[in-house]
Motif scaffolding. Structure first.
Motif, PDB file in Angstrom:
ATOM      1  N   PHE A 153       0.824  -1.210   0.000  1.00  0.00           N
ATOM      2  CA  PHE A 153       0.000   0.000   0.000  1.00  0.00           C
ATOM      3  C   PHE A 153       0.861   1.265   0.000  1.00  0.00           C
ATOM      4  O   PHE A 153       0.332   2.360   0.090  1.00  0.00           O
ATOM      5  N   ARG A 154       2.177   1.102  -0.100  1.00  0.00           N
ATOM      6  CA  ARG A 154       3.095   2.222   0.098  1.00  0.00           C
ATOM      7  C   ARG A 154       3.652   2.801  -1.187  1.00  0.00           C
ATOM      8  O   ARG A 154       3.672   4.026  -1.367  1.00  0.00           O
ATOM      9  N   SER A 155       4.155   1.961  -2.064  1.00  0.00           N
ATOM     10  CA  SER A 155       5.051   2.430  -3.113  1.00  0.00           C
ATOM     11  C   SER A 155       4.369   2.669  -4.452  1.00  0.00           C
ATOM     12  O   SER A 155       3.404   1.977  -4.818  1.00  0.00           O
ATOM     13  N   SER A 156       4.926   3.617  -5.185  1.00  0.00           N
ATOM     14  CA  SER A 156       4.467   3.877  -6.552  1.00  0.00           C
ATOM     15  C   SER A 156       4.783   2.664  -7.434  1.00  0.00           C
ATOM     16  O   SER A 156       5.561   1.780  -7.058  1.00  0.00           O
ATOM     17  N   GLN A 157       4.191   2.640  -8.626  1.00  0.00           N
ATOM     18  CA  GLN A 157       4.403   1.504  -9.529  1.00  0.00           C
ATOM     19  C   GLN A 157       5.867   1.349  -9.912  1.00  0.00           C
ATOM     20  O   GLN A 157       6.389   0.233  -9.990  1.00  0.00           O
ATOM     21  N   SER A 158       6.558   2.456 -10.157  1.00  0.00           N
ATOM     22  CA  SER A 158       7.978   2.381 -10.539  1.00  0.00           C
ATOM     23  C   SER A 158       8.813   1.779  -9.417  1.00  0.00           C
ATOM     24  O   SER A 158       9.691   0.938  -9.657  1.00  0.00           O
ATOM     25  N   VAL A 159       8.536   2.215  -8.190  1.00  0.00           N
ATOM     26  CA  VAL A 159       9.280   1.682  -7.044  1.00  0.00           C
ATOM     27  C   VAL A 159       8.910   0.225  -6.812  1.00  0.00           C
ATOM     28  O   VAL A 159       9.779  -0.622  -6.543  1.00  0.00           O
ATOM     29  N   LEU A 160       7.644  -0.114  -6.940  1.00  0.00           N
ATOM     30  CA  LEU A 160       7.191  -1.483  -6.703  1.00  0.00           C
ATOM     31  C   LEU A 160       7.818  -2.454  -7.688  1.00  0.00           C
ATOM     32  O   LEU A 160       8.153  -3.589  -7.327  1.00  0.00           O
ATOM     33  N   ARG A 161       8.004  -2.014  -8.935  1.00  0.00           N
ATOM     34  CA  ARG A 161       8.664  -2.891  -9.916  1.00  0.00           C
ATOM     35  C   ARG A 161      10.094  -3.212  -9.482  1.00  0.00           C
ATOM     36  O   ARG A 161      10.554  -4.358  -9.617  1.00  0.00           O
ATOM     37  N   LEU A 204       8.337 -13.771  -3.269  1.00  0.00           N
ATOM     38  CA  LEU A 204       7.038 -13.186  -2.939  1.00  0.00           C
ATOM     39  C   LEU A 204       6.802 -11.944  -3.802  1.00  0.00           C
ATOM     40  O   LEU A 204       7.584 -11.010  -3.769  1.00  0.00           O
ATOM     41  N   ARG A 205       5.745 -11.966  -4.596  1.00  0.00           N
ATOM     42  CA  ARG A 205       5.450 -10.827  -5.467  1.00  0.00           C
ATOM     43  C   ARG A 205       4.401  -9.954  -4.792  1.00  0.00           C
ATOM     44  O   ARG A 205       3.284 -10.394  -4.509  1.00  0.00           O
ATOM     45  N   GLN A 206       4.769  -8.707  -4.550  1.00  0.00           N
ATOM     46  CA  GLN A 206       3.862  -7.795  -3.887  1.00  0.00           C
ATOM     47  C   GLN A 206       2.913  -7.143  -4.897  1.00  0.00           C
ATOM     48  O   GLN A 206       3.294  -6.845  -6.036  1.00  0.00           O
ATOM     49  N   LEU A 207       1.699  -6.920  -4.448  1.00  0.00           N
ATOM     50  CA  LEU A 207       0.630  -6.495  -5.347  1.00  0.00           C
ATOM     51  C   LEU A 207       0.080  -5.137  -4.944  1.00  0.00           C
ATOM     52  O   LEU A 207       0.125  -4.761  -3.779  1.00  0.00           O
ATOM     53  N   GLY A 208      -0.463  -4.434  -5.905  1.00  0.00           N
ATOM     54  CA  GLY A 208      -1.179  -3.192  -5.600  1.00  0.00           C
ATOM     55  C   GLY A 208      -0.327  -1.976  -5.804  1.00  0.00           C
ATOM     56  O   GLY A 208      -0.090  -1.531  -6.923  1.00  0.00           O
ATOM     57  N   GLY A 209       0.177  -1.404  -4.727  1.00  0.00           N
ATOM     58  CA  GLY A 209       0.945  -0.179  -4.792  1.00  0.00           C
ATOM     59  C   GLY A 209       0.110   1.025  -4.399  1.00  0.00           C
ATOM     60  O   GLY A 209      -1.104   0.957  -4.224  1.00  0.00           O
ATOM     61  N   LYS A 210       0.773   2.142  -4.236  1.00  0.00           N
ATOM     62  CA  LYS A 210       0.138   3.389  -3.820  1.00  0.00           C
ATOM     63  C   LYS A 210      -0.798   3.898  -4.922  1.00  0.00           C
ATOM     64  O   LYS A 210      -0.493   3.786  -6.115  1.00  0.00           O
ATOM     65  N   THR A 211      -1.924   4.436  -4.500  1.00  0.00           N
ATOM     66  CA  THR A 211      -2.853   5.028  -5.462  1.00  0.00           C
ATOM     67  C   THR A 211      -3.010   6.521  -5.196  1.00  0.00           C
ATOM     68  O   THR A 211      -2.650   7.022  -4.131  1.00  0.00           O
ATOM     69  N   THR A 212      -3.520   7.224  -6.179  1.00  0.00           N
ATOM     70  CA  THR A 212      -3.776   8.654  -6.057  1.00  0.00           C
ATOM     71  C   THR A 212      -5.083   8.976  -6.764  1.00  0.00           C
ATOM     72  O   THR A 212      -5.563   8.181  -7.595  1.00  0.00           O
ATOM     73  N   ARG A 213      -5.658  10.101  -6.444  1.00  0.00           N
ATOM     74  CA  ARG A 213      -6.938  10.480  -7.064  1.00  0.00           C
ATOM     75  C   ARG A 213      -6.687  11.500  -8.171  1.00  0.00           C
ATOM     76  O   ARG A 213      -6.043  12.526  -7.954  1.00  0.00           O
ATOM     77  N   GLN A 214      -7.159  11.181  -9.351  1.00  0.00           N
ATOM     78  CA  GLN A 214      -7.115  12.101 -10.492  1.00  0.00           C
ATOM     79  C   GLN A 214      -8.538  12.366 -10.944  1.00  0.00           C
ATOM     80  O   GLN A 214      -9.225  11.443 -11.402  1.00  0.00           O
ATOM     81  N   GLU A 215      -8.939  13.624 -10.783  1.00  0.00           N
ATOM     82  CA  GLU A 215     -10.321  14.005 -11.054  1.00  0.00           C
ATOM     83  C   GLU A 215     -11.242  13.142 -10.188  1.00  0.00           C
ATOM     84  O   GLU A 215     -11.170  13.168  -8.981  1.00  0.00           O
ATOM     85  N   SER A 275      12.416  -0.030  -0.636  1.00  0.00           N
ATOM     86  CA  SER A 275      10.987  -0.110  -0.315  1.00  0.00           C
ATOM     87  C   SER A 275      10.533   0.973   0.666  1.00  0.00           C
ATOM     88  O   SER A 275       9.363   1.025   1.022  1.00  0.00           O
ATOM     89  N   ARG A 276      11.452   1.864   1.083  1.00  0.00           N
ATOM     90  CA  ARG A 276      11.045   2.998   1.915  1.00  0.00           C
ATOM     91  C   ARG A 276      10.353   4.073   1.076  1.00  0.00           C
ATOM     92  O   ARG A 276       9.653   4.932   1.601  1.00  0.00           O
ATOM     93  N   ALA A 277      10.591   4.066  -0.240  1.00  0.00           N
ATOM     94  CA  ALA A 277      10.127   5.152  -1.099  1.00  0.00           C
ATOM     95  C   ALA A 277       8.640   5.043  -1.396  1.00  0.00           C
ATOM     96  O   ALA A 277       8.150   3.974  -1.780  1.00  0.00           O
ATOM     97  N   ILE A 278       7.929   6.135  -1.239  1.00  0.00           N
ATOM     98  CA  ILE A 278       6.508   6.195  -1.595  1.00  0.00           C
ATOM     99  C   ILE A 278       6.352   6.613  -3.055  1.00  0.00           C
ATOM    100  O   ILE A 278       5.731   5.908  -3.848  1.00  0.00           O
TER     101      ILE A 278
END
Length: 627
Positions: free
Chosen positions: A264-272, A284-295, A586-589
């Motif tokens: 639930f923490r990292s952006s897609q680039s960091v998660l990759r 272990l493959r982590q799923l999801g990643g940080k989300t943001t609201r656009q419009e 993995s500290r990076a958001i």
């Protein structure tokens, strides 16, 4: 901040409640990747037990125990469970001491046994034909010192727990507690029964860094007590960063493993990048990643992840500045250039020495770390070492108040932690105030002089009664030294500490109080920041052999020892460096920048490209920085 108790369930939370609701509850190991909300799951489990079993436990006078590793984590968990008295949340050291502090005779016998082990080890060194003649007098002196300690300890009947060991005064340190309690749990059924009767459910946070002995002791408790007892381990073997840690906790018969792969923490680039690093380990493959609201839509945060491969020359600091300027420009994000809290920029280094060199307290660090006993080394990391406490808690704040002209704060410090805390003041009170006021000005004057040493500062503070030096400090300040004190393992480190420039104390305080942008990669486990720079520099980290990013990326050849460890399945420099790299990335958001200083930029770039952690266009060098 809203409590995490009300956050939506993951499958791991559902599985964990089922395990806790069985009769008897099922022992478990939860494996939760970085940014997965492990602490959230732990807090939700505590709240669930309080709700479903609270009345029963209160009637029996029992509690749920939750052990973690830092005071910050303790306060965080307590706050989220509403300071529920049913939940005993504490650091591992304080919890273990609470279990055994009434077993005073057993504690004394354990210390005597430990001293016997140390004497035997030194005698073995003496017996070896290869021991140098010049080393023998020092070894013999050490044996004599341990023998004297045994005589003193044998006559003690009261032992307490402090930051560092001081057996002669009946004080056990952090490292003693971690060894003592598992030993006593393994030996004494009474202690195991008392633990289970008092805490029928026990959670261990950050279990990967728990010692194998303690894990084994808890297994023994679960196997041998007649009371209902459930033990749960929350951790991530991939985030094991201390060599003493157990890493992966194996399942016993009837235990279950609960995996929590969400991120639930990292952006897609960091998660990759994080998943690519982990793919070489447990997969272990982590799923999801940080989300943001656009419009009106919730979308994944893309973010950035780059690696900068730069020459290991005398311009390192300037190059880090260039990296930050590049990121501010290319990401259109001026906060990359700010060190203010709101910018949330953190620079991670491998070892504390690198931060000490960059922030300006190299001598202080070396004095209490190099060839120093564990009690000083451990306390140096967080400011709890006994020689540092008078400065961190009193003298530095006092000088700060003097510089600010804050008379109210000066008086508060003198009353709360200084000489005015003593209710009895000899002589005229106003004269005493005038004398102390003049002493604070002298203190600030000395602090402002770059030539002042820590010895001079302490001498002034004690002579003017601003500070009452304890027995240990007085012993080291005394000149000439008592010959017996030369046998003290703290003698040489303290001599070096007292000779350090007092000005380094300001820089050290800024570092441990988290006021600088620097931190060690180990020290930020569990933390998160919007913008992260990871500084990799094997040359600057010389003197430590636990980690090598040159070896990890295939830039530097492995040694024979490295290859032997890998062949024998032992923990190797590759695995340790991989885990630490996973922790820091993995500290990076939002944005991650890895800065690697190397001797040969071209070959290092090729090796990093071959790893496949970063996209080729995100592997940059000097040319891109200056373009």
């Amino acid at each position: 901040m809203k409590s995490r108790i009300g956050k939506p369930d993951t499958q791991a939370d559902v599985d964990l409640r089922k395990a806790l609701d069985t009769q008897p509850p099922t022992n478990f190991v939860m494996v939760a990747g970085a940014g997965s909300g492990k602490t959230t799951s732990l807090i939700k489990a505590l709240a669930h037990l309080s709700q479903t079993r609270g009345r029963e436990l209160r009637v029996r006078g029992q509690q749920i125990a939750c052990i973690t590793y830092t005071d910050v984590a303790v306060n965080e968990i307590r706050s989220d469970v509403g300071d529920d008295p049913l939940c005993r949340v504490s650091t591992i050291h304080s919890f273990l001491w609470s279990l055994v502090q009434s077993f005073q005779i057993d504690i004394r016998e354990w210390i005597l046994s430990r001293l016997d082990e140390k004497i035997a080890k030194e005698n073995d060194r003496l017996a070896k034909p290869g021991t140098r003649a010049t080393s023998r007098p020092k070894i013999e002196a050490t044996v004599t010192r341990y023998g004297l300690q045994k005589e003193i300890v044998a006559g003690l009947d009261k032992f307490t727990y402090g930051t560092g060991s001081d057996y002669e005064h009946g004080v056990l340190g952090h490292s003693d507690i971690i060894m003592l309690v598992p030993d006593l749990l393994a030996q004494k059924q009474l202690l195991r029964d008392l633990l289970a009767a008092r805490y029928p459910v026990l959670f261990v946070d950050e279990s990967q860094d728990t010692t194998p002995n303690f894990v084994s002791a808890l297994r023994t408790v679960a196997e041998t007590v007649q009371h209902e007892f459930c033990v749960g381990f929350f951790g991530d073997p991939m985030q094991k960063i201390y060599t003493t840690g157990a890493g992966s906790v194996a399942l016993d018969e009837g235990w279950i493993k609960i995996q929590k792969p969400e991120n639930f923490r990292s952006s897609q680039s960091v998660l990759r990048v994080v998943n690519a690093i982990r793919s070489e380990d447990d997969g272990l493959r982590q799923l999801g990643g940080k989300t943001t609201r656009q419009e009106d839509q919730v979308v994944p945060l893309e973010g950035t992840a780059r690696v900068f491969v730069l020459p290991a020359d005398e311009h390192r600091s300037a190059r880090v500045g260039q990296v930050r300027a590049f990121l501010g420009r290319v990401n259109e994000d001026p906060l990359w250039l700010s060190d203010h809290d709101e910018a949330d920029v953190r620079m991670l280094v491998v070892v504390h020495r690198m931060a000490a060199m960059r922030l300006g307290f190299p001598n202080l660090y070396s004095s209490l770390n190099d060839n120093a006993p564990d009690s000083l080394k451990e306390g140096l990391v967080d400011g709890t070492a006994w020689p540092l406490r008078p400065f961190i808690s009193f003298l530095l704040p006092l000088a700060t108040a003097v510089r600010a002209g804050d008379e109210i704060e000066i008086m508060n410090l003198l009353r709360q932690k200084g000489p005015l805390s003593n209710a009895k003041i000899d002589g005229n009170f106003m004269e005493t105030l005038k004398r102390l006021h003049d002493a604070t000005l002298d203190l600030n004057r000395l602090f402002s002089d770059p030539a002042t040493t820590i010895r001079q500062l302490l001498s002034l503070a004690t002579e003017t009664t601003l500070l009452a030096a304890d027995e240990r400090m007085s012993r080291h300040l005394a000149l000439p030294l008592d010959p017996v004190d030369e046998l003290d393992p703290e003698h040489l480190p303290m001599s070096a500490f007292l000779a350090c420039p007092a000005s380094e104390l300001w820089n050290y305080r800024e570092y441990i109080e988290d006021l600088s942008p620097f931190a060690t990669q180990q020290g930020v486990k569990g933390a998160e920041f919007n913008r992260v720079i990871v500084l990799l520099d094997d040359e600057e980290g010389k003197g430590q052999t636990l980690f090598s990013y040159g070896k990890y990326f295939g830039i530097t050849d492995l040694s024979k020892t490295d290859n032997d460890n890998i062949a024998e399945g032992k923990d190797s420099v590759i695995e340790r460096s991989r885990r630490l790299f996973y922790v820091c990335c993995s500290r990076a958001i939002q944005d991650l920048a890895v800065v690697m200083f190397v001797a040969d930029v071209a070959s290092a770039k090729a090796a990093i490209r071959a790893k496949g952690f970063f996209r080729p266009e995100d592997i940059l060098g000097d040319a891109e920085l200056l373009a």
